[in-house]
Design a protein around this motif. Structure first.
Motif, PDB file in Angstrom:
ATOM      1  N   GLY A 358      36.323  16.798  13.788  1.00 55.63           N
ATOM      2  CA  GLY A 358      35.250  17.707  14.170  1.00 55.63           C
ATOM      3  C   GLY A 358      34.392  18.128  12.993  1.00 55.63           C
ATOM      4  N   GLY A 359      33.235  18.712  13.308  1.00 58.56           N
ATOM      5  CA  GLY A 359      32.366  19.235  12.264  1.00 58.56           C
ATOM      6  C   GLY A 359      30.929  18.829  12.482  1.00 58.56           C
ATOM      7  N   LEU A 360      30.107  19.128  11.477  1.00 56.48           N
ATOM      8  CA  LEU A 360      28.687  18.818  11.532  1.00 56.48           C
ATOM      9  C   LEU A 360      28.427  17.517  10.795  1.00 56.48           C
ATOM     10  CD1 LEU A 360      27.378  22.383  10.633  1.00 56.48           C
ATOM     11  CD2 LEU A 360      27.159  21.261  12.868  1.00 56.48           C
ATOM     12  N   TYR A 361      27.714  16.599  11.440  1.00 55.40           N
ATOM     13  CA  TYR A 361      27.342  15.334  10.824  1.00 55.40           C
ATOM     14  C   TYR A 361      25.825  15.276  10.726  1.00 55.40           C
ATOM     15  CZ  TYR A 361      32.174  13.886  11.371  1.00 55.40           C
ATOM     16  OH  TYR A 361      33.537  13.808  11.261  1.00 55.40           O
ATOM     17  N   GLY A 362      25.329  14.675   9.649  1.00 63.99           N
ATOM     18  CA  GLY A 362      23.882  14.579   9.456  1.00 63.99           C
ATOM     19  C   GLY A 362      23.311  15.921   9.025  1.00 63.99           C
ATOM     20  N   THR A 363      21.989  15.926   8.821  1.00 62.39           N
ATOM     21  CA  THR A 363      21.337  17.136   8.333  1.00 62.39           C
ATOM     22  C   THR A 363      20.258  17.585   9.304  1.00 62.39           C
ATOM     23  OG1 THR A 363      19.712  15.847   7.094  1.00 62.39           O
ATOM     24  CG2 THR A 363      21.715  16.489   5.918  1.00 62.39           C
ATOM     25  N   ALA A 364      20.038  18.891   9.320  1.00 63.80           N
ATOM     26  CA  ALA A 364      19.000  19.438  10.183  1.00 63.80           C
ATOM     27  C   ALA A 364      17.629  19.112   9.606  1.00 63.80           C
ATOM     28  CB  ALA A 364      19.170  20.946  10.314  1.00 63.80           C
ATOM     29  N   ALA A 365      16.630  19.023  10.479  1.00 64.57           N
ATOM     30  CA  ALA A 365      15.252  18.847  10.017  1.00 64.57           C
ATOM     31  C   ALA A 365      14.749  20.181   9.475  1.00 64.57           C
ATOM     32  CB  ALA A 365      14.376  18.388  11.170  1.00 64.57           C
ATOM     33  N   SER A 366      13.775  20.083   8.551  1.00 63.92           N
ATOM     34  CA  SER A 366      12.987  21.269   8.233  1.00 63.92           C
ATOM     35  C   SER A 366      11.840  21.303   9.236  1.00 63.92           C
ATOM     36  CB  SER A 366      12.428  21.168   6.817  1.00 63.92           C
ATOM     37  OG  SER A 366      11.233  21.923   6.746  1.00 63.92           O
ATOM     38  N   LEU A 367      11.591  22.438   9.827  1.00 65.23           N
ATOM     39  CA  LEU A 367      10.593  22.490  10.900  1.00 65.23           C
ATOM     40  C   LEU A 367       9.202  22.865  10.400  1.00 65.23           C
ATOM     41  CD1 LEU A 367      12.794  24.071  13.726  1.00 65.23           C
ATOM     42  CD2 LEU A 367      12.477  21.672  13.135  1.00 65.23           C
ATOM     43  N   ALA A 368       9.004  22.828   9.080  1.00 61.02           N
ATOM     44  CA  ALA A 368       7.689  23.155   8.518  1.00 61.02           C
ATOM     45  C   ALA A 368       6.625  22.213   9.079  1.00 61.02           C
ATOM     46  CB  ALA A 368       7.736  23.040   6.999  1.00 61.02           C
ATOM     47  N   PRO A 369       5.540  22.770   9.664  1.00 58.78           N
ATOM     48  CA  PRO A 369       4.547  21.924  10.335  1.00 58.78           C
ATOM     49  C   PRO A 369       3.598  21.244   9.352  1.00 58.78           C
ATOM     50  CG  PRO A 369       3.961  24.232  10.586  1.00 58.78           C
ATOM     51  CD  PRO A 369       5.261  24.201   9.821  1.00 58.78           C
ATOM     52  N   ASP A 370       4.141  20.473   8.464  1.00 59.23           N
ATOM     53  CA  ASP A 370       3.353  19.771   7.457  1.00 59.23           C
ATOM     54  C   ASP A 370       3.449  18.281   7.782  1.00 59.23           C
ATOM     55  OD1 ASP A 370       2.473  18.398   5.290  1.00 59.23           O
ATOM     56  OD2 ASP A 370       3.818  19.354   3.842  1.00 59.23           O
ATOM     57  N   PRO A 371       2.310  17.629   8.009  1.00 62.69           N
ATOM     58  CA  PRO A 371       2.359  16.206   8.375  1.00 62.69           C
ATOM     59  C   PRO A 371       3.141  15.354   7.383  1.00 62.69           C
ATOM     60  CG  PRO A 371       0.138  17.064   8.658  1.00 62.69           C
ATOM     61  CD  PRO A 371       0.939  18.156   8.004  1.00 62.69           C
ATOM     62  N   ALA A 372       3.282  15.835   6.137  1.00 61.02           N
ATOM     63  CA  ALA A 372       4.025  15.053   5.145  1.00 61.02           C
ATOM     64  C   ALA A 372       5.530  15.343   5.182  1.00 61.02           C
ATOM     65  CB  ALA A 372       3.477  15.351   3.745  1.00 61.02           C
ATOM     66  N   ASN A 373       5.957  16.279   6.008  1.00 60.75           N
ATOM     67  CA  ASN A 373       7.384  16.638   6.106  1.00 60.75           C
ATOM     68  C   ASN A 373       8.178  15.401   6.534  1.00 60.75           C
ATOM     69  OD1 ASN A 373       9.887  17.510   7.000  1.00 60.75           O
ATOM     70  ND2 ASN A 373       9.096  19.414   7.899  1.00 60.75           N
ATOM     71  N   PRO A 374       9.052  14.883   5.674  1.00 61.21           N
ATOM     72  CA  PRO A 374       9.721  13.610   5.977  1.00 61.21           C
ATOM     73  C   PRO A 374      10.758  13.724   7.090  1.00 61.21           C
ATOM     74  CG  PRO A 374      10.614  14.544   3.960  1.00 61.21           C
ATOM     75  CD  PRO A 374       9.477  15.450   4.378  1.00 61.21           C
ATOM     76  N   THR A 375      11.174  14.928   7.452  1.00 58.00           N
ATOM     77  CA  THR A 375      12.181  15.056   8.510  1.00 58.00           C
ATOM     78  C   THR A 375      11.535  15.133   9.891  1.00 58.00           C
ATOM     79  OG1 THR A 375      12.261  17.481   8.405  1.00 58.00           O
ATOM     80  CG2 THR A 375      13.734  16.258   6.925  1.00 58.00           C
ATOM     81  N   LEU A 376      10.190  15.132   9.907  1.00 57.22           N
ATOM     82  CA  LEU A 376       9.480  15.201  11.197  1.00 57.22           C
ATOM     83  C   LEU A 376       8.596  13.969  11.356  1.00 57.22           C
ATOM     84  CD1 LEU A 376       8.375  18.960  11.245  1.00 57.22           C
ATOM     85  CD2 LEU A 376      10.548  17.948  11.985  1.00 57.22           C
ATOM     86  N   GLU A 377       8.062  13.775  12.566  1.00 58.52           N
ATOM     87  CA  GLU A 377       7.123  12.686  12.821  1.00 58.52           C
ATOM     88  C   GLU A 377       6.090  13.168  13.825  1.00 58.52           C
ATOM     89  OE1 GLU A 377       9.969   9.772  14.293  1.00 58.52           O
ATOM     90  OE2 GLU A 377       9.279  10.123  16.341  1.00 58.52           O
ATOM     91  N   ASN A 378       5.139  12.271  14.171  1.00 53.44           N
ATOM     92  CA  ASN A 378       4.132  12.631  15.169  1.00 53.44           C
ATOM     93  C   ASN A 378       3.371  13.879  14.711  1.00 53.44           C
ATOM     94  OD1 ASN A 378       2.689  12.584  17.549  1.00 53.44           O
ATOM     95  ND2 ASN A 378       4.308  13.547  18.769  1.00 53.44           N
ATOM     96  N   SER A 379       2.796  13.799  13.483  1.00 53.53           N
ATOM     97  CA  SER A 379       2.070  14.925  12.879  1.00 53.53           C
ATOM     98  C   SER A 379       2.914  16.193  12.865  1.00 53.53           C
ATOM     99  CB  SER A 379       0.762  15.189  13.629  1.00 53.53           C
ATOM    100  OG  SER A 379       0.036  14.004  13.774  1.00 53.53           O
ATOM    101  N   ALA A 380       4.165  16.032  12.499  1.00 50.48           N
ATOM    102  CA  ALA A 380       5.114  17.142  12.401  1.00 50.48           C
ATOM    103  C   ALA A 380       5.376  17.803  13.754  1.00 50.48           C
ATOM    104  CB  ALA A 380       4.661  18.185  11.376  1.00 50.48           C
ATOM    105  N   GLY A 381       5.076  17.071  14.839  1.00 51.06           N
ATOM    106  CA  GLY A 381       5.321  17.626  16.175  1.00 51.06           C
ATOM    107  C   GLY A 381       6.750  17.458  16.630  1.00 51.06           C
TER     108      GLY A 381
END
Lengths: 421, 486
Positions: A358-381
């Motif tokens: 059990g436990g947490l696997y992987g990492t959470a996204a940063s939800l900062a609405p910056d199109p360059a945010n690598p943890t997001l896609e679709n213009s940080a949508g």
């Protein structure tokens, strides 16, 4: 001219009859050799589960700014610690049972699962998750391909699908999977009783042992009837299963009770498919109120899964069972104008069972609405995937089912650090 | 009673209707093929009197706990639709209504949660002449347009109250566009997945901003029905760009418009979608599966031809369906019994073949659910998964068990009508195969069926023996794989 069908009756074209392997043969053999069986339960959350409401990044300020009405307050989440990126996470407040399972180390939460260019269509998306093939999602299911890799003859009860139609996950080239929405209703009716009814059932069994070699569509329907008739009596033993705990009356609760009953009665089934719907929360998602829509989804999920977990533990079957969840996509980060969320991308998967690390696997996204945010896609949508969903399947295939994920998934998706089982 | 074999007319009525009652066979057998197709497609010439037959002797029964309320009680609405499928003399109108129900698949369960069970039934099923606010439920709207113009149908669907709730259009606002309807009108109602980009979905959502719901008359009177309203102040007035042509001159941008004229955006998009060759082929493929064959790939030549008829006739469905039913591929021997019957097709055909007097369609509702088809409540907006997906161990048992229930219900009538054919098991079998209009059965199967007739004692053909054996035989035949194909 009057023609009757007597003259119309076709001559006996090529046909042969089939019989099935002795029920539970593989199972009995494995048990006699002191082996343990390994059951797999696949749970589909239909509609696109909003991962951000289920596993809440409650220290991310953008979670609150982008979801003014839907965010779960930091004070109400059930804290499960921080992931390797130090993002603090909490389960939805209604997941109290799953929190206990998590605390016992038997629940893995795999964040940001998905794939490149994730489909936002329910139907294409579901097919992709089912086939594990984003390029050609119209083929057989990944579990179906696993069943096809088993040595024949294969018992028609090897798989138990609790829905009425065969989901693509279980579609296979030559392994029948039984569809049993309710064990109690799975019986052969007759307009007569006694010896007449018995003669009718015997005739039905003989008729359906017929395989027309020149008509695959007929052979397929005959196969469905044949598999039903061959397994009715074993399924009937499950109908009386009461469970060691009270299961909720929801469809999911009753389906999981039948799954547990099938395991307890040792009827030979190894793969189960269960689904629960309502996750397409475009409007009035209402995450926080006790009568809210998403709150209700979490209640249904938690009550059924915790009853199942407790029952398996009481029956000594927890170590024999792995349950995994999937959903076709996560949802848009920013809420829409109707207090809901539209179709998004990456989502969270769960794995539960006695052998789960059990436990947490992987990492959470940063939800900062910056199109360059690598943890997001679709213009940080939307949330971008970090773990290919096929890596999760590979872990299940290699480490639980004991097969080779590279041949079943047509590629090497094994990923280091994903040892949840 | 002797049955005349007329495989072509039976085929036509299985596809363009729900099988053939004896009186329907008589009607259509008197026609040429083109005459029969004309009678089916020009159904306005046939009186629309089926509802008046409800409750009359000689027709299938219904079961209600209270006064029959098909406009507000979903169980009664389902019973009325099954009654119409069985007894309507406009079979193609009912068949196309089912086609559109599956195409624009809207589900009662979600609406009942958003509104109430009675209101959800109303907006799905109400007949305007019977509703206090003259509400026309979605299925009634589809029935009225069953062979109408597809472009007009898209407009009516976009303004349909049930659809506005089902795909959340009621909440599609300027500040926060709602993508649900915008996505599905592209993916499922017109062009099909693969023919548009994700950006088109976002643009389509903005096109339909302000296509909301209000009370009839524009006030807040809650006794007034919920109807489509265009909320100009909730409409996004900026231009919307697409990856495919959306204007008459082939341009890909719907221009910025004043809010008051903003409703034209949606009309422009619908006009473009209706005129799209992708839509034409998408519809033609669905029609191939619904009318011609589930086996093999769709015939590309046929699809192109039907798509051309659709475009040449400016999206009118009547000439399209006429072309479908007169096509060589439709009549080809390989197309006969080449479709996996949908559960309602199986149930209504069985009632027409086996008998309905003294049966209540209410007793078909749970079996239909077990077979995977609840009318007014498809599983999702993509409709039912048809073809082989209808078949599983559980659904096949449900079909066999429905055949058993119906055969037991019709026991005495079945035994009496078989009396003249009871000399030998073989003559009885021939009689029942004719009555059920079965496709040819392999000799292995017919020999198992005669073995069954001989199984529990010497053959006498006595009334008591027939009352046990004929229902048993009907059950076995209607439960064969062959009988599941239409």
């Amino acid at each position: 001219m009057n023609v009757t069908r007597r003259q119309f009756v076709k001559g006996g074209v090529g046909a042969f009859t089939v019989t099935f392997a002795a029920p539970g043969f593989l199972n009995d053999l494995a048990l006699a050799q002191g082996g343990r069986v390994r059951n797999l339960v696949v749970l589909y959350l239909s509609g696109g589960n909003d991962a951000l409401s289920m596993l809440v990044p409650y220290n991310d300020p953008f979670y609150y700014s982008r979801r003014p009405t839907l965010a779960v307050p930091a004070g109400s989440v059930l804290q499960v610690g921080a992931d390797s990126s130090r993002a603090a996470l909490g389960l939805h407040p209604r997941l109290t049972g799953l929190k206990q399972v998590f605390d016992q180390g038997k629940l893995a939460l795999i964040q940001r699962t998905g794939y490149e260019n994730q489909s936002r269509s329910h139907f294409q998306g579901t097919d992709i998750w089912a086939t594990a093939d984003p390029r050609n999602p119209s083929g057989f299911g990944w579990v179906g391909r696993y069943l096809d890799s088993l040595p024949s003859p294969i018992d028609p009860l090897i798989g138990w699908n609790t829905t009425r139609d065969l989901p693509r996950v279980l579609q296979s080239a030559h392994t029948p999977v039984s569809a049993i929405p309710s064990a109690a209703g799975y019986a052969f009716a007759s307009p007569n009783g006694g010896a007449e009814a018995a003669a009718e059932r015997a005739a039905a069994v003989r008729i359906n042992s017929h395989v027309p070699v020149d008509r695959p569509e007929l052979a397929f329907v005959y196969g469905s009837a044949r598999a039903a008739l061959a397994t009715l009596d074993r399924v009937a033993t499950v109908a009386s299963y009461g469970g060691t705990v009270a299961y909720p009356g929801s469809g999911l609760g009753q389906a999981l009770k039948a799954v547990s009953g099938a395991m307890v009665r040792s009827i030979g089934t190894r793969v189960f498919y269960v689904t629960t719907g309502g996750f397409d929360t475009h409007s009035a998602q209402n995450t926080n109120a006790a009568n809210g829509s998403y709150f209700g989804l979490m209640a249904t999920l938690d009550d059924a899964l915790f009853a199942f977990y407790s029952d398996l533990r009481n029956q000594g079957l927890l170590d024999d069972t792995l349950l995994i969840t999937f959903s076709e996509f996560g949802r848009r980060i920013t809420e829409n104008g109707s207090q809901g969320t539209d179709h998004g991308a990456a989502t969270v998967m769960m794995a539960m069972g006695g052998r789960v690390n059990g436990g947490l696997y992987g990492t959470a996204a940063s939800l900062a609405p910056d199109p360059a945010n690598p943890t997001l896609e679709n213009s940080a949508g939307d949330i971008r995937f970090e773990t290919d969903f096929r890596s999760v399947y590979a872990q299940v295939i290699d480490q639980w089912l004991g097969a080779d994920s590279r041949s079943i998934l047509n590629g090497d998706f094994r990923k280091a650090g994903l040892g949840f089982i | 009673m002797a049955y005349t074999l007329d495989p072509q007319i039976e085929h036509l009525l299985r596809r363009a209707g729900f099988g053939a009652r004896p009186d329907e066979l008589d009607t259509y057998r008197a026609e040429s093929f083109t005459g029969a197709v004309a009678l089916l497609t020009n159904y306005e010439r046939v009186p629309d009197d089926v509802d008046a037959k409800i409750g009359q002797p000689g027709y299938v029964g219904m079961t209600t706990r209270a006064p029959f309320a098909p406009n507000s009680n979903i169980v009664d609405a389902r019973q009325r639709w099954l009654f119409r499928m069985l007894h309507s003399n406009r079979p193609l109108q009912e068949k196309m209504t089912l086609f559109w129900h599956n195409h624009f698949a809207t589900g009662y369960t979600k609406l009942a949660g958003q509104l109430s069970p009675a209101e959800a039934t109303r907006y799905m099923a109400a007949r305007p002449s019977e509703d206090p606010g003259r509400v026309r439920g979605q299925i009634e709207m589809l029935r009225d347009n069953a062979l109408g113009n597809f472009r007009d149908l898209l407009v009516s669907v976009a303004k349909d109250t049930a659809m506005l709730y089902w795909l959340d259009g009621y909440a599609n606002t300027r500040a926060r566009p709602q993508e649900n309807f915008g996505r599905e009108i592209l993916e499922l109602f017109s062009m099909g997945v693969g023919h548009y980009a994700e950006s088109d979905v976002y643009a389509a959502a903005r096109v339909f901003t302000g296509w909301n719901v209000g009370r009839q008359g524009g006030g807040a009177d809650r006794s007034q029905p919920l109807v489509f309203v265009f909320n100009a102040n909730q409409h996004d007035t900026l231009a919307k760009s697409f990856t495919f042509p959306v204007t008459r001159d082939g341009g890909k941008t719907i221009p910025a418009r004043a809010a008051a004229e903003g409703m034209q955006d949606g009309i422009d998009l619908i006009d473009a979608l209706a005129a799209s060759p992708d839509t034409a082929r998408y519809l033609a493929r669905k029609l191939y599966r619904f009318f011609v064959s589930d086996l093999g790939a769709e015939d590309d030549g046929w699809v192109d031809r039907i798509a051309r008829v659709y475009l040449d006739n400016r999206y009118e469905m009547r000439p399209v369906i006429r072309e479908v039913l007169l096509s060589r591929e439709f009549w080809d021997a390989r197309s006969q019994f080449a479709r996996y019957s949908w559960p309602v097709e199986f149930v209504i055909r069985a009632l027409k073949d086996i008998g309905w007097t003294g049966f209540s369609v209410n007793d078909a509702l749970v079996p239909l659910s077990n077979m995977g088809q609840n009318l007014y409540d498809p599983p999702d907006v993509a409709g039912w998964e048809s073809g082989p997906s209808w078949f599983s161990t559980g659904s096949m048992l449900a079909r066999m068990n429905f055949a058993s229930t119906l055969a037991a219900n019709q026991r005495f009538r079945l035994a009496a009508s078989a009396g003249a054919a009871a000399a030998t098991p073989e003559s009885l079998l021939s009689h029942v195969l004719d009555a059920l209009k079965t496709p040819p059965l392999d000799r292995v199967i017919t020999s198992e069926l005669t073995s069954y007739l001989r199984a529990t004692g010497a053959w006498t053909g006595s009334p008591a023996q027939l009352q046990a054996k004929v229902p048993g035989l009907v059950h076995l035949i209607a439960g064969t794989a062959e009988y599941q194909f239409v």
